[in-house]
Design an enzyme around this catalytic site. Structure first.
Site, PDB file in Angstrom:
ATOM      1  N   LYS A  17       0.828  -1.205   0.000  1.00 27.81           N
ATOM      2  CA  LYS A  17       0.000   0.000   0.000  1.00 27.81           C
ATOM      3  C   LYS A  17       0.871   1.268   0.000  1.00 27.81           C
ATOM      4  CE  LYS A  17      -3.920  -2.274   2.336  1.00 27.81           C
ATOM      5  NZ  LYS A  17      -4.913  -2.191   3.447  1.00 27.81           N
ATOM      6  N   TYR A  19     -12.247  -1.459  -3.780  1.00 21.04           N
ATOM      7  CA  TYR A  19     -12.766  -1.695  -2.427  1.00 21.04           C
ATOM      8  C   TYR A  19     -14.292  -1.581  -2.351  1.00 21.04           C
ATOM      9  CZ  TYR A  19      -8.243  -2.090  -0.054  1.00 21.04           C
ATOM     10  OH  TYR A  19      -7.015  -2.536   0.399  1.00 21.04           O
ATOM     11  N   PHE A  68     -15.207   3.368   7.325  1.00 18.92           N
ATOM     12  CA  PHE A  68     -13.818   3.633   6.944  1.00 18.92           C
ATOM     13  C   PHE A  68     -13.614   3.752   5.428  1.00 18.92           C
ATOM     14  CE2 PHE A  68     -14.274  -1.018   7.473  1.00 18.92           C
ATOM     15  CZ  PHE A  68     -13.784  -1.497   6.269  1.00 18.92           C
ATOM     16  N   ARG A 100      -1.681 -14.241   3.716  1.00 17.78           N
ATOM     17  CA  ARG A 100      -2.399 -13.577   4.816  1.00 17.78           C
ATOM     18  C   ARG A 100      -1.701 -13.830   6.156  1.00 17.78           C
ATOM     19  NH1 ARG A 100      -7.265 -10.676   3.752  1.00 17.78           N
ATOM     20  NH2 ARG A 100      -7.520 -10.607   5.998  1.00 17.78           N
ATOM     21  N   THR A 154      -5.701  -7.563  10.333  1.00 19.60           N
ATOM     22  CA  THR A 154      -5.982  -6.224   9.795  1.00 19.60           C
ATOM     23  C   THR A 154      -5.454  -5.112  10.700  1.00 19.60           C
ATOM     24  OG1 THR A 154      -8.023  -7.177   8.890  1.00 19.60           O
ATOM     25  CG2 THR A 154      -7.827  -4.763   8.883  1.00 19.60           C
ATOM     26  N   ARG A 165       2.259  -6.601   9.170  1.00 16.88           N
ATOM     27  CA  ARG A 165       1.429  -5.542   9.745  1.00 16.88           C
ATOM     28  C   ARG A 165       1.856  -5.211  11.175  1.00 16.88           C
ATOM     29  NH1 ARG A 165      -4.358  -7.455   7.128  1.00 16.88           N
ATOM     30  NH2 ARG A 165      -4.383  -5.991   5.382  1.00 16.88           N
ATOM     31  N   ASN A 219      -1.988  -0.177   7.125  1.00 15.57           N
ATOM     32  CA  ASN A 219      -1.446  -1.465   7.553  1.00 15.57           C
ATOM     33  C   ASN A 219      -0.568  -2.125   6.496  1.00 15.57           C
ATOM     34  OD1 ASN A 219      -3.463  -2.157   5.799  1.00 15.57           O
ATOM     35  ND2 ASN A 219      -4.707  -3.274   7.272  1.00 15.57           N
ATOM     36  N   HIS A 275      -2.028  -5.551   1.452  1.00 15.32           N
ATOM     37  CA  HIS A 275      -3.341  -6.146   1.194  1.00 15.32           C
ATOM     38  C   HIS A 275      -3.147  -7.588   0.745  1.00 15.32           C
ATOM     39  CE1 HIS A 275      -7.382  -6.761  -0.527  1.00 15.32           C
ATOM     40  NE2 HIS A 275      -6.733  -7.384  -1.516  1.00 15.32           N
ATOM     41  N   GLU A 324      -9.666 -10.070  -7.901  1.00 12.13           N
ATOM     42  CA  GLU A 324      -8.690  -9.021  -7.578  1.00 12.13           C
ATOM     43  C   GLU A 324      -7.464  -9.086  -8.492  1.00 12.13           C
ATOM     44  OE1 GLU A 324      -9.831  -8.286  -2.879  1.00 12.13           O
ATOM     45  OE2 GLU A 324      -7.892  -9.182  -3.366  1.00 12.13           O
TER      46      GLU A 324
HETATM   47  N1  UDP Z   1      -9.795  -0.760   7.300  1.00 15.57           N
HETATM   48  C1  UDP Z   1      -9.902   0.395   8.049  1.00 15.57           C
HETATM   49  N2  UDP Z   1     -10.653   0.370   9.210  1.00 15.57           N
HETATM   50  C2  UDP Z   1     -11.304  -0.753   9.628  1.00 15.57           C
HETATM   51  C3  UDP Z   1     -11.193  -1.919   8.854  1.00 15.57           C
HETATM   52  C4  UDP Z   1     -10.436  -1.899   7.693  1.00 15.57           C
HETATM   53  O1  UDP Z   1      -9.344   1.433   7.701  1.00 15.57           O
HETATM   54  O2  UDP Z   1     -11.964  -0.732  10.662  1.00 15.57           O
HETATM   55  C5  UDP Z   1      -8.988  -0.741   6.047  1.00 15.57           C
HETATM   56  C6  UDP Z   1      -7.642  -1.448   6.195  1.00 15.57           C
HETATM   57  O3  UDP Z   1      -6.687  -0.759   5.387  1.00 15.57           O
HETATM   58  C7  UDP Z   1      -7.950  -2.822   5.646  1.00 15.57           C
HETATM   59  C8  UDP Z   1      -8.922  -2.493   4.504  1.00 15.57           C
HETATM   60  O4  UDP Z   1      -9.691  -1.419   5.023  1.00 15.57           O
HETATM   61  O5  UDP Z   1      -6.787  -3.500   5.211  1.00 15.57           O
HETATM   62  C9  UDP Z   1      -9.834  -3.615   4.073  1.00 15.57           C
HETATM   63  O6  UDP Z   1     -10.503  -4.117   5.210  1.00 15.57           O
HETATM   64  P1  UDP Z   1     -10.685  -5.676   5.440  1.00 15.57           P
HETATM   65  O7  UDP Z   1     -11.673  -5.858   6.542  1.00 15.57           O
HETATM   66  O8  UDP Z   1     -10.966  -6.348   4.147  1.00 15.57           O
HETATM   67  O9  UDP Z   1      -9.247  -6.133   6.022  1.00 15.57           O
HETATM   68  P2  UDP Z   1      -8.073  -6.972   5.332  1.00 15.57           P
HETATM   69  O10 UDP Z   1      -8.724  -8.025   4.454  1.00 15.57           O
HETATM   70  O11 UDP Z   1      -7.234  -5.987   4.553  1.00 15.57           O
HETATM   71  O12 UDP Z   1      -7.321  -7.574   6.481  1.00 15.57           O
HETATM   72 MG    MG Z   2     -10.143  -7.827   2.934  1.00 14.21          MG
END
Ligand code: UDP
Ligand code: MG
Length: 140
Positions: free
Chosen positions: A9, A49, A57, A85, A91, A102, A112, A115, A126
């Site tokens: 990112k 997204y 968010f 992952r 996250t 992360r 974080n 992705h 994706e």
């Molecule tokens: N995100 C955020 N606030 C939240 C949850 C997610 O800013 O409460 C952002 C964060 O950058 C995250 C992305 O949105 O990586 C996508 O969220 P997701 O729940 O899909 O998490 P990921 O799959 O990236 O772990």
């Molecule tokens: Mg996700």
């Protein structure tokens, strides 16, 4: 043996973490099958997204993801989706396990650093968001 999509990112690129993250991928035995540096438009960040549209968010996330260059990666190898992952961590960096990307480098739940796709279906859509088929190395 499906590929997964990884993204370094804007915070990761800005902080010169690209080499470090690629090293972790190589050292873990995952296979790099495609890579591009690009700068998402706000429109494309919204589309990528879209699954999060309407969440609290979302707007901030779209601003962040279009705020600077990113690196998109097609990552292969057995169990690539789950293994990538695992390398990324949870996250929220504060809740991620030690030695995950992360945990080590994330500065907030939004910023974080990386992705990763979360299922075979999302990996497919994706990857095709960023790569044509002929831009990804074939599986051996
Ligand atoms: N995100 C955020 N606030 C939240 C949850 C997610 O800013 O409460 C952002 C964060 O950058 C995250 C992305 O949105 O990586 C996508 O969220 P997701 O729940 O899909 O998490 P990921 O799959 O990236 O772990
Ligand atoms: Mg996700």
């Amino acid at each position: 043996m499906a590929n997964t999509l990884g993204i370094i990112k804007p915070d990761g690129v800005r902080r010169k973490l690209v080499g470090t993250i690629l090293s972790k991928i190589e050292n873990s035995g995952l296979i790099l099958r495609g890579m591009k540096v690009l700068h998402l438009s706000k429109d494309d960040a919204e589309k990528f997204y879209a699954v999060h549209e309407g969440k609290s968010f979302y707007k901030s996330l779209v601003e962040f993801m279009s705020s600077g260059p990113i690196v998109v990666l097609a990552i292969g190898g057995h169990g690539s989706i789950e293994r990538w992952r695992d390398l990324m961590g949870a996250t929220d960096p504060a809740k991620a396990k030690y030695n995950t990307i992360r945990r080590e480098y994330g500065t907030s739940i939004e910023k974080n650093v990386v992705h990763g796709s979360d299922s075979p279906e999302t990996a497919k859509t994706e990857i095709s968001f960023f790569f044509r088929e002929d831009e990804i190395l074939p599986k051996e």
